[in-house]
Design a protein around this motif. Structure first.
Motif, PDB file in Angstrom:
ATOM      1  N   ILE A  10       0.839  -1.203   0.000  1.00 26.47           N
ATOM      2  CA  ILE A  10       0.000   0.000   0.000  1.00 26.47           C
ATOM      3  C   ILE A  10       0.870   1.247   0.000  1.00 26.47           C
ATOM      4  CG2 ILE A  10      -1.633   1.350   1.382  1.00 26.47           C
ATOM      5  CD1 ILE A  10      -2.929  -1.293   2.222  1.00 26.47           C
ATOM      6  N   GLU A  11       1.949   1.251   0.764  1.00 30.27           N
ATOM      7  CA  GLU A  11       2.819   2.418   0.842  1.00 30.27           C
ATOM      8  C   GLU A  11       3.513   2.678  -0.496  1.00 30.27           C
ATOM      9  OE1 GLU A  11       3.838   5.726   2.798  1.00 30.27           O
ATOM     10  OE2 GLU A  11       2.730   4.092   3.762  1.00 30.27           O
ATOM     11  N   VAL A  12       3.986   1.635  -1.151  1.00 32.24           N
ATOM     12  CA  VAL A  12       4.629   1.787  -2.458  1.00 32.24           C
ATOM     13  C   VAL A  12       3.609   2.266  -3.492  1.00 32.24           C
ATOM     14  CG1 VAL A  12       5.789   0.583  -4.356  1.00 32.24           C
ATOM     15  CG2 VAL A  12       6.432   0.092  -1.987  1.00 32.24           C
ATOM     16  N   GLU A  16       4.307   5.553  -5.324  1.00 27.31           N
ATOM     17  CA  GLU A  16       4.829   5.195  -6.639  1.00 27.31           C
ATOM     18  C   GLU A  16       6.353   5.311  -6.679  1.00 27.31           C
ATOM     19  OE1 GLU A  16       2.627   7.578  -9.487  1.00 27.31           O
ATOM     20  OE2 GLU A  16       1.036   6.052  -9.564  1.00 27.31           O
ATOM     21  N   HIS A  17       6.977   4.974  -5.578  1.00 32.02           N
ATOM     22  CA  HIS A  17       8.439   5.055  -5.482  1.00 32.02           C
ATOM     23  C   HIS A  17       8.884   4.191  -4.306  1.00 32.02           C
ATOM     24  CE1 HIS A  17      12.486   6.713  -5.409  1.00 32.02           C
ATOM     25  NE2 HIS A  17      12.214   7.371  -6.524  1.00 32.02           N
ATOM     26  N   VAL A  18       9.728   3.189  -4.581  1.00 30.14           N
ATOM     27  CA  VAL A  18      10.121   2.233  -3.547  1.00 30.14           C
ATOM     28  C   VAL A  18      10.971   2.905  -2.468  1.00 30.14           C
ATOM     29  CG1 VAL A  18      11.386   0.089  -3.076  1.00 30.14           C
ATOM     30  CG2 VAL A  18       9.977   0.282  -5.139  1.00 30.14           C
ATOM     31  N   THR A  19      11.920   3.757  -2.884  1.00 31.24           N
ATOM     32  CA  THR A  19      12.797   4.421  -1.912  1.00 31.24           C
ATOM     33  C   THR A  19      12.005   5.309  -0.971  1.00 31.24           C
ATOM     34  OG1 THR A  19      14.608   4.395  -3.516  1.00 31.24           O
ATOM     35  CG2 THR A  19      14.820   5.883  -1.627  1.00 31.24           C
ATOM     36  N   GLU A  20      11.085   6.097  -1.507  1.00 35.71           N
ATOM     37  CA  GLU A  20      10.276   6.981  -0.663  1.00 35.71           C
ATOM     38  C   GLU A  20       9.388   6.173   0.289  1.00 35.71           C
ATOM     39  OE1 GLU A  20       8.107   9.732  -3.040  1.00 35.71           O
ATOM     40  OE2 GLU A  20       9.904  10.630  -3.948  1.00 35.71           O
ATOM     41  N   ALA A  21       8.871   5.046  -0.202  1.00 36.83           N
ATOM     42  CA  ALA A  21       8.058   4.176   0.645  1.00 36.83           C
ATOM     43  C   ALA A  21       8.899   3.614   1.790  1.00 36.83           C
ATOM     44  CB  ALA A  21       7.456   3.037  -0.183  1.00 36.83           C
ATOM     45  N   ALA A  22      10.121   3.211   1.480  1.00 37.00           N
ATOM     46  CA  ALA A  22      11.010   2.666   2.511  1.00 37.00           C
ATOM     47  C   ALA A  22      11.322   3.715   3.573  1.00 37.00           C
ATOM     48  CB  ALA A  22      12.295   2.155   1.861  1.00 37.00           C
ATOM     49  N   LEU A  23      11.546   4.947   3.150  1.00 36.92           N
ATOM     50  CA  LEU A  23      11.817   6.023   4.105  1.00 36.92           C
ATOM     51  C   LEU A  23      10.616   6.265   5.009  1.00 36.92           C
ATOM     52  CD1 LEU A  23      13.676   8.555   1.767  1.00 36.92           C
ATOM     53  CD2 LEU A  23      14.668   7.288   3.681  1.00 36.92           C
ATOM     54  N   LEU A  25       8.372   4.118   5.809  1.00 35.09           N
ATOM     55  CA  LEU A  25       8.167   2.939   6.658  1.00 35.09           C
ATOM     56  C   LEU A  25       9.318   2.715   7.641  1.00 35.09           C
ATOM     57  CD1 LEU A  25       6.901   0.591   3.818  1.00 35.09           C
ATOM     58  CD2 LEU A  25       5.527   1.307   5.793  1.00 35.09           C
ATOM     59  N   HIS A  26      10.416   3.512   7.453  1.00 41.22           N
ATOM     60  CA  HIS A  26      11.605   3.404   8.316  1.00 41.22           C
ATOM     61  C   HIS A  26      12.243   2.018   8.227  1.00 41.22           C
ATOM     62  CE1 HIS A  26      10.448   7.272   9.972  1.00 41.22           C
ATOM     63  NE2 HIS A  26       9.252   6.773  10.285  1.00 41.22           N
ATOM     64  N   VAL A  27      12.313   1.491   7.008  1.00 36.46           N
ATOM     65  CA  VAL A  27      12.979   0.213   6.753  1.00 36.46           C
ATOM     66  C   VAL A  27      13.888   0.373   5.536  1.00 36.46           C
ATOM     67  CG1 VAL A  27      11.104  -1.165   7.732  1.00 36.46           C
ATOM     68  CG2 VAL A  27      11.094  -0.632   5.288  1.00 36.46           C
ATOM     69  N   ALA A  28      14.730  -0.618   5.301  1.00 37.68           N
ATOM     70  CA  ALA A  28      15.639  -0.581   4.161  1.00 37.68           C
ATOM     71  C   ALA A  28      14.864  -0.760   2.861  1.00 37.68           C
ATOM     72  CB  ALA A  28      16.694  -1.663   4.292  1.00 37.68           C
ATOM     73  N   GLN A  29      15.360  -0.122   1.804  1.00 35.24           N
ATOM     74  CA  GLN A  29      14.714  -0.264   0.498  1.00 35.24           C
ATOM     75  C   GLN A  29      14.694  -1.717   0.056  1.00 35.24           C
ATOM     76  OE1 GLN A  29      16.145   2.348  -2.629  1.00 35.24           O
ATOM     77  NE2 GLN A  29      15.628   0.855  -4.207  1.00 35.24           N
ATOM     78  N   SER A  30      15.778  -2.432   0.346  1.00 36.98           N
ATOM     79  CA  SER A  30      15.862  -3.843  -0.060  1.00 36.98           C
ATOM     80  C   SER A  30      14.766  -4.669   0.605  1.00 36.98           C
ATOM     81  CB  SER A  30      17.235  -4.416   0.298  1.00 36.98           C
ATOM     82  OG  SER A  30      17.484  -4.289   1.689  1.00 36.98           O
ATOM     83  N   ALA A  31      14.425  -4.331   1.840  1.00 41.11           N
ATOM     84  CA  ALA A  31      13.376  -5.074   2.546  1.00 41.11           C
ATOM     85  C   ALA A  31      12.023  -4.863   1.875  1.00 41.11           C
ATOM     86  CB  ALA A  31      13.319  -4.626   4.004  1.00 41.11           C
ATOM     87  N   VAL A  32      11.753  -3.614   1.445  1.00 40.77           N
ATOM     88  CA  VAL A  32      10.494  -3.326   0.758  1.00 40.77           C
ATOM     89  C   VAL A  32      10.440  -4.056  -0.577  1.00 40.77           C
ATOM     90  CG1 VAL A  32       9.052  -1.518  -0.256  1.00 40.77           C
ATOM     91  CG2 VAL A  32      10.263  -1.085   1.887  1.00 40.77           C
ATOM     92  N   SER A  33      11.533  -3.967  -1.339  1.00 43.56           N
ATOM     93  CA  SER A  33      11.581  -4.629  -2.649  1.00 43.56           C
ATOM     94  C   SER A  33      11.387  -6.133  -2.513  1.00 43.56           C
ATOM     95  CB  SER A  33      12.924  -4.341  -3.326  1.00 43.56           C
ATOM     96  OG  SER A  33      13.082  -2.956  -3.572  1.00 43.56           O
ATOM     97  N   ARG A  34      12.003  -6.708  -1.490  1.00 43.97           N
ATOM     98  CA  ARG A  34      11.905  -8.163  -1.295  1.00 43.97           C
ATOM     99  C   ARG A  34      10.473  -8.572  -0.959  1.00 43.97           C
ATOM    100  NH1 ARG A  34      15.628  -8.451   1.926  1.00 43.97           N
ATOM    101  NH2 ARG A  34      14.509  -8.429   3.925  1.00 43.97           N
TER     102      ARG A  34
END
Length: 301
Positions: A10-12, A16-23, A25-34
């Protein structure tokens, strides 16, 4: 499918941006992508179209998003209901209101309620009439104060709290300023300051003018009741506004006149969703509001 995957999705989708979503959510971008990759693998479909660092939802992704947003609301409501079941006097209420009820009616209700339940929190949202109804239906807000009470909308239900007059507000140097009352027909040649078309208060005034076979000559339009009062105060026109907006004081250099013909009124009420049970704190406030105005009405009689 895990709750964390849904939250990341939902956050991504929202950003519409994985890096911004990760920020966010306060998690690593790799964790969101995975997690997004694992979710797509489990579902067997692509939820996003990748465009460099940006992403956008596929058609099936948009459908999936609608369902997941509803699922998160159900989960959040369930969590909140459990908490409020244990202690409804520490809950939170999201309430919407129009600008015409912002200065006096809403603060009066909340102040009286907080005297009995000081630990209940409020999230307030000011919006237009139709947006408030939509917000209650969608679940963006728990309930709304508004006027008039909608009678055709099947997805909300509510109670009339009181009926109020719309009064004429004129500049102090207006030719009719020395009168106490007037007929609306006496303002047919005046410049009006009103809400824009599509606002319910504009519709009420337009319909009242039609009873004397004229359309108000609108010189200024505004979406804020205080701005409208300010323009009248500056001598730029006349208006019809709910009397409750003038309870505390009249704007400088203005006079208030009662409109005798036609009598222009609106009902003011509170609406809640027809298809969802109120959470304990919400029901506490809803019942309080109805009892508050019922007692007020008996006192005024």
């Amino acid at each position: 499918m895990e709750l964390r995957q849904i939250q990341y999705f939902i956050e991504v989708a929202k950003r519409e941006h994985v890096t911004e979503a990760a920020l966010a959510l306060h998690v690593a971008q790799s964790a969101v992508s995975r997690q997004i990759f694992n979710l797509e693998e489990e579902l067997g479909v692509n939820l996003f179209i990748r465009e460099g660092r940006n992403v956008r939802l596929t058609p099936i992704g948009k459908i999936f998003l609608e369902h997941m947003e509803e699922a998160i609301k159900v989960i959040e409501n369930a969590r909140q209901e459990v908490q409020e079941y244990l202690d409804p006097e520490h809950g939170k209420i999201r309430i919407g209101f129009p600008s015409s009820l912002a200065a006096y009616t809403l603060p009066t209700i909340i102040s009286a309620f907080r005297e009995q339940y000081p630990n209940v929190k409020f999230e307030l949202k000011q919006s237009s009439y139709h947006d408030l109804i939509s917000g209650v239906i969608r679940g963006d807000i728990d309930m709304a104060l508004l006027g008039p009470l909608p009678i055709q909308e099947k997805k909300v239900r509510g109670d009339i709290l009181f009926t109020e007059r719309l009064v004429a507000l004129l500049p102090i140097h207006h030719p009719l300023a020395n009168k106490r009352t007037l007929n609306l027909n006496e303002l047919r040649e005046d410049s009006f300051i009103l809400f824009p078309k599509g606002f319910v208060l504009r519709e009420i005034v337009d319909n009242a003018c039609k009873q004397f076979s004229f359309e108000p000559k609108v010189s200024f339009e505004g979406e804020d009741i205080d701005a409208i009062k300010g323009l009248v105060s500056a001598g730029l026109g006349v208006t019809l506004i709910p009397e409750v907006t003038l309870v505390d004081s009249l704007p400088r250099s203005t006079v208030k006149l009662t409109v005798l013909e036609p009598q222009v009124t609106r009902t003011v009420g509170v609406i809640i969703p027809a298809e969802r049970k109120l959470l304990p704190a919400e029901k506490l406030f809803y019942d309080f509001v109805r009892e508050f105005f019922a007692l007020l009405g008996q006192f005024q009689k």
